[in-house]
Design a protein around this motif. Structure first.
Motif, PDB file in Angstrom:
ATOM      1  N   PRO A 103      -6.865  30.794  23.597  1.00  0.00           N
ATOM      2  CA  PRO A 103      -6.644  29.872  24.716  1.00  0.00           C
ATOM      3  C   PRO A 103      -7.905  29.112  25.124  1.00  0.00           C
ATOM      4  CG  PRO A 103      -6.541  32.144  25.468  1.00  0.00           C
ATOM      5  CD  PRO A 103      -6.654  32.181  23.975  1.00  0.00           C
ATOM      6  N   ALA A 104      -9.079  29.672  24.844  1.00  0.00           N
ATOM      7  CA  ALA A 104     -10.332  29.005  25.197  1.00  0.00           C
ATOM      8  C   ALA A 104     -11.372  29.285  24.124  1.00  0.00           C
ATOM      9  CB  ALA A 104     -10.845  29.503  26.548  1.00  0.00           C
ATOM     10  N   SER A 105     -12.224  28.310  23.908  1.00  0.00           N
ATOM     11  CA  SER A 105     -13.338  28.452  22.973  1.00  0.00           C
ATOM     12  C   SER A 105     -14.480  27.588  23.500  1.00  0.00           C
ATOM     13  CB  SER A 105     -12.914  28.011  21.567  1.00  0.00           C
ATOM     14  OG  SER A 105     -13.943  28.238  20.653  1.00  0.00           O
ATOM     15  N   PRO A 106     -15.202  28.088  24.504  1.00  0.00           N
ATOM     16  CA  PRO A 106     -16.215  27.279  25.175  1.00  0.00           C
ATOM     17  C   PRO A 106     -17.352  26.836  24.260  1.00  0.00           C
ATOM     18  CG  PRO A 106     -15.838  29.340  26.348  1.00  0.00           C
ATOM     19  CD  PRO A 106     -15.111  29.422  25.057  1.00  0.00           C
ATOM     20  N   GLY A 107     -17.831  25.652  24.531  1.00  0.00           N
ATOM     21  CA  GLY A 107     -18.987  25.121  23.823  1.00  0.00           C
ATOM     22  C   GLY A 107     -19.812  24.262  24.760  1.00  0.00           C
ATOM     23  N   TYR A 127     -22.568  20.324  31.096  1.00  0.00           N
ATOM     24  CA  TYR A 127     -21.456  19.630  30.451  1.00  0.00           C
ATOM     25  C   TYR A 127     -20.992  20.486  29.283  1.00  0.00           C
ATOM     26  CZ  TYR A 127     -22.346  15.695  33.437  1.00  0.00           C
ATOM     27  OH  TYR A 127     -22.480  14.895  34.543  1.00  0.00           O
ATOM     28  N   VAL A 128     -19.719  20.900  29.342  1.00  0.00           N
ATOM     29  CA  VAL A 128     -19.164  21.848  28.380  1.00  0.00           C
ATOM     30  C   VAL A 128     -17.806  21.350  27.899  1.00  0.00           C
ATOM     31  CG1 VAL A 128     -20.376  23.774  29.495  1.00  0.00           C
ATOM     32  CG2 VAL A 128     -18.037  23.256  30.157  1.00  0.00           C
ATOM     33  N   THR A 129     -17.230  22.067  26.956  1.00  0.00           N
ATOM     34  CA  THR A 129     -15.892  21.771  26.469  1.00  0.00           C
ATOM     35  C   THR A 129     -15.206  23.081  26.096  1.00  0.00           C
ATOM     36  OG1 THR A 129     -14.619  20.337  24.975  1.00  0.00           O
ATOM     37  CG2 THR A 129     -16.560  21.451  24.036  1.00  0.00           C
ATOM     38  N   GLY A 130     -13.909  23.042  25.956  1.00  0.00           N
ATOM     39  CA  GLY A 130     -13.173  24.204  25.462  1.00  0.00           C
ATOM     40  C   GLY A 130     -12.941  25.315  26.461  1.00  0.00           C
ATOM     41  N   LEU A 131     -12.878  25.002  27.763  1.00  0.00           N
ATOM     42  CA  LEU A 131     -12.670  26.047  28.757  1.00  0.00           C
ATOM     43  C   LEU A 131     -11.212  26.505  28.847  1.00  0.00           C
ATOM     44  CD1 LEU A 131     -15.035  25.037  31.709  1.00  0.00           C
ATOM     45  CD2 LEU A 131     -15.472  26.554  29.763  1.00  0.00           C
TER      46      LEU A 131
END
Length: 125
Positions: free
Chosen positions: A7-11, A50-54
């Motif tokens: 469901p999530a893969s933070p980067g 600044y992130v992505t994939g939350l």
């Protein structure tokens, strides 16, 4: 082949300021400037990463889309922030209103963080 979908893969979004330098996270200071070797963050300062994939939000945001006007989706997972091997006070996380696929994580730099380069990470449970 079976591929697990999480469901999530933070980067973290990273940048470099000089050729050959180690990449550092894109972090915004309270005055709107970005953290850099010549503009370091300070202990006790509130920063935006600044992130992505939350992962999923409520309400949902469509893939490759900006937010609907007036909406303010929240991340459904538990966001955990760390710096220099320790937990960090999370202020909040949000979906960017003007950047597709980008979320922001707002946190406070701990007073115990040593001066110099620190390791920053964000995760979602």
């Amino acid at each position: 082949v079976t591929v697990p979908v999480k469901p999530a893969s933070p980067g973290l979004f990273l940048t470099t300021f000089t050729t050959g330098a180690m990449p550092i996270p894109v972090l915004e200071r309270p005055d709107g400037s970005f953290v850099s070797p010549s503009n370091p963050a300070h202990k006790g300062e509130t920063l935006i990463a600044y992130v992505t994939g939350l992962g999923p939000t409520a309400p949902a945001v469509a893939t490759n889309s900006l937010l609907a006007p007036g909406s303010s989706p929240t991340v459904q997972g538990t966001v955990i922030v760390g710096m220099n091997g320790q937990g960090v006070q999370l202020i909040g996380s949000a979906v960017s209103s003007d950047l597709v696929g980008v979320e922001t994580v707002t946190f406070v730099v701990p007073s115990t963080t040593p001066s110099g380069n620190s390791t920053f990470c964000a995760g979602v449970l």
